[in-house]
Design a protein around this motif. Structure first.
Motif, PDB file in Angstrom:
ATOM      1  N   TYR A  53      10.170   3.968   2.799  1.00 17.47           N
ATOM      2  CA  TYR A  53       9.162   4.374   1.832  1.00 17.47           C
ATOM      3  C   TYR A  53       7.756   4.041   2.316  1.00 17.47           C
ATOM      4  N   CYS A  55       9.172   0.694  -4.880  1.00 17.08           N
ATOM      5  CA  CYS A  55       9.056   1.942  -4.122  1.00 17.08           C
ATOM      6  C   CYS A  55       9.447   3.122  -5.006  1.00 17.08           C
ATOM      7  N   VAL A 102      -2.126   7.964  -2.977  1.00 16.13           N
ATOM      8  CA  VAL A 102      -1.239   7.263  -3.906  1.00 16.13           C
ATOM      9  C   VAL A 102      -1.760   5.838  -4.071  1.00 16.13           C
ATOM     10  N   TYR A 146      -1.693   2.092  -6.781  1.00 24.03           N
ATOM     11  CA  TYR A 146      -0.828   1.361  -7.702  1.00 24.03           C
ATOM     12  C   TYR A 146      -1.588   0.243  -8.405  1.00 24.03           C
ATOM     13  N   THR A 173      -4.477   0.778  -2.837  1.00 22.14           N
ATOM     14  CA  THR A 173      -3.797   1.805  -2.040  1.00 22.14           C
ATOM     15  C   THR A 173      -2.364   1.385  -1.718  1.00 22.14           C
ATOM     16  N   ALA A 174      -1.423   2.281  -1.997  1.00 20.01           N
ATOM     17  CA  ALA A 174      -0.014   2.013  -1.707  1.00 20.01           C
ATOM     18  C   ALA A 174       0.303   2.381  -0.269  1.00 20.01           C
ATOM     19  N   ASP A 175       1.341   1.776   0.268  1.00 19.03           N
ATOM     20  CA  ASP A 175       1.884   2.238   1.552  1.00 19.03           C
ATOM     21  C   ASP A 175       2.627   3.544   1.312  1.00 19.03           C
ATOM     22  N   THR A 176       2.568   4.485   2.260  1.00 18.05           N
ATOM     23  CA  THR A 176       3.253   5.767   2.100  1.00 18.05           C
ATOM     24  C   THR A 176       3.817   6.230   3.438  1.00 18.05           C
ATOM     25  N   LYS A 199       3.146  11.390   2.533  1.00 16.31           N
ATOM     26  CA  LYS A 199       2.775  10.740   1.271  1.00 16.31           C
ATOM     27  C   LYS A 199       3.705  11.110   0.116  1.00 16.31           C
ATOM     28  N   TRP A 255       6.319   6.336  -1.486  1.00 16.69           N
ATOM     29  CA  TRP A 255       5.345   5.264  -1.563  1.00 16.69           C
ATOM     30  C   TRP A 255       6.034   3.919  -1.780  1.00 16.69           C
ATOM     31  N   ALA A 303      -1.083   9.369  -8.473  1.00 11.67           N
ATOM     32  CA  ALA A 303      -0.982  10.256  -7.300  1.00 11.67           C
ATOM     33  C   ALA A 303      -1.938  11.429  -7.462  1.00 11.67           C
TER      34      ALA A 303
END
Length: 462
Positions: free
Chosen positions: A360, A368, A380, A382, A410-413, A417, A420, A444
């Motif tokens: 993810y 995730c 994306v 959070y 900022t989320a990891d993606t 994308k 996430w 998003a």
């Protein structure tokens, strides 16, 4: 026998005279306005040749659905149904009108402080009233009056005073009937957009062809339509419709020189009177050809889909089909679940079993999920918030700490994308060491500017 026929004409003339004088009195005293419908744009309720009886009312008495008669800017009288009323200033309103038999509203908006509202209409009676006021009827009436005068002269010579009285009465009545009818009758036209074939004065038929194409461009709250000027006999017109085939804009003329014609519609303006365009809803422009200097137009049209989208925080036009906003999915944790800080498996163990190893995006994860969209995802973010415990309400900073700053991070993606994860710094730093009620919010954004926010809640206990 001749005298009986003449007497009959005289009685008819007397009757017409009385009716005409009564009609004139109604006009003068009650403000009644007779209207003759000279086109079929209000059919079938009020077909061509109907006689409408109208009465002048002030603008504040008008309501949507009324049939009113107003003067067009070129001086012609138009009788159509009110489909929209827009306050202007003082006691005036701007009326949007539409013929019942027309596909679109009138291109002109009528600003009035009063209007003639139709009370009822009598089919075909307008033909009779128009005939009384026609030059042919006036001529025939004159001939009849001349004949009656001859009868009067002959009657005088023969001493028939009774015939002279009848003749005089009948003559006056016929003259009154013709004169009053010519004064009373008011022909009412309409911008009748019949879809039939045009017949010219040279008896040559021609069917108006639709535009050969359309191009669309948009810039925030402006959208521009361009069509080839494929035939010098034509002008080109565009109007917006919703999915129920209801017109939601005024009809605008595509203008220009050379090989193309263009028009720009402005959102949030008089181009869309009383209409709030909704985000991610499908609309369409219809572009017709019209034979120059007439109301005859093509019975088919070019279609340009459009929608409203959001660019950052601003609503904007989008050429083409509506792109629905992103759909957010939560893989782990899931809404309403309960986990433990140190059980077997613990909440973090359950997250690790699904969200780790880059599936993810990123490395170590605290949560995730997925994002689905018809276009592409551009961002994306959070917020992971925990309520309860000794520290009170705090938010995860994506590393190793609970902090008071609860803004989006900022989320990891993955590269596209479409997946996430909420990051954490190391294998031993994770948010589920403490108990509490957790709220995870994901936001998003797609390439059309559509934004979706979605949240879940779950609980961690010792």
């Amino acid at each position: 026998m001749t005298r009986r026929v003449l007497d009959l004409f005289l009685w008819v003339g007397a009757g017409l005279g009385v009716l005409s004088l009564l009609a004139a009195a109604a006009v003068a005293i009650l403000g009644i306005v007779p209207l003759v419908f000279t086109s079929g744009s209000m059919a079938p309720e009020m077909p061509t040749g109907s006689l409408g009886i109208a009465r002048s009312v002030s603008a504040d008495e008008l309501k949507i659905g009324d049939v009113v008669s107003v003067d067009r800017s070129d001086g012609a009288r138009v009788t159509h149904r009110i489909v929209a009323i827009h306050p202007v200033q003082d006691d005036k309103v701007a009326l949007t009108l539409k013929g019942d038999a027309n596909e679109s509203v009138d291109k002109e908006r009528y600003t009035v402080d009063s209007a003639d509202r139709v009370l009822f209409a009598i089919p075909w009676a307008g033909h009779v009233l128009s005939a009384l006021a026609s030059p042919v009827t006036v001529f025939l009436g004159g001939m009849l009056v001349a004949g009656v005068l001859v009868y009067v002269v002959l009657g005088r010579r023969s001493g028939t005073s009774r015939g002279r009285r009848r003749a005089s009465t009948g003559t006056a009545s016929l003259v009154a009937a013709t004169a009053v009818a010519s004064i009373l009758v008011q022909p009412s036209l309409a911008a009748f957009s019949d879809q039939a074939t045009v017949t010219t004065s040279g008896f040559v038929t021609h069917r108006v062809a639709q535009p050969t194409g359309v191009q669309c461009s948009s810039n925030l709250l402006q959208i521009t339509l361009t069509t080839p000027a494929s035939d010098p006999r034509y002008t080109y017109w565009a109007q917006a419709y919703n999915s129920s085939n209801t017109a939601i804009s005024i009809e605008k003329h595509l203008i220009g020189t050379g090989t193309s014609r263009s028009v720009t519609f402005n959102g949030g303006s008089a181009d869309f009177p009383g209409v709030a365009l909704l985000l991610n809803v499908q609309y369409q422009f219809r572009i017709h050809s019209r034979l120059r200097d007439t109301t005859w137009r093509s019975d088919t049209y070019q279609v340009q889909p459009f929608s409203m989208t959001k660019i950052v925080t601003v609503d904007a036009f989008n050429c083409g089909a509506a792109n629905p906003p992103p759909t957010i999915g939560f893989t782990m944790p899931i809404n309403g679940m309960t986990g433990t800080t140190a059980g077997s498996p613990s909440m973090q163990d359950q997250v690790n079993s699904i969200c780790e190893n880059g599936a993810y995006g990123g490395g170590y994860s605290a949560a995730c999920g997925t994002v689905a969209d018809g276009g592409s995802i551009t961002d994306v973010k959070y917020i992971l918030q925990r309520a309860g415990g000794t520290l009170g309400t705090r938010c995860w900073n994506g590393g190793s700490l609970w902090v008071t700053n609860c803004s989006f991070r900022t989320a990891d993606t993955t590269t596209d994308k479409k997946r996430w994860s909420v990051p954490r710094l190391t294998a031993i730093t994770y948010p589920y060491l403490s108990d509490g009620v957790f709220t995870l919010t994901i936001r998003a954004t797609d390439n059309s500017g559509n934004v979706t926010e979605s949240s879940i809640k779950y609980t961690v206990t010792y």
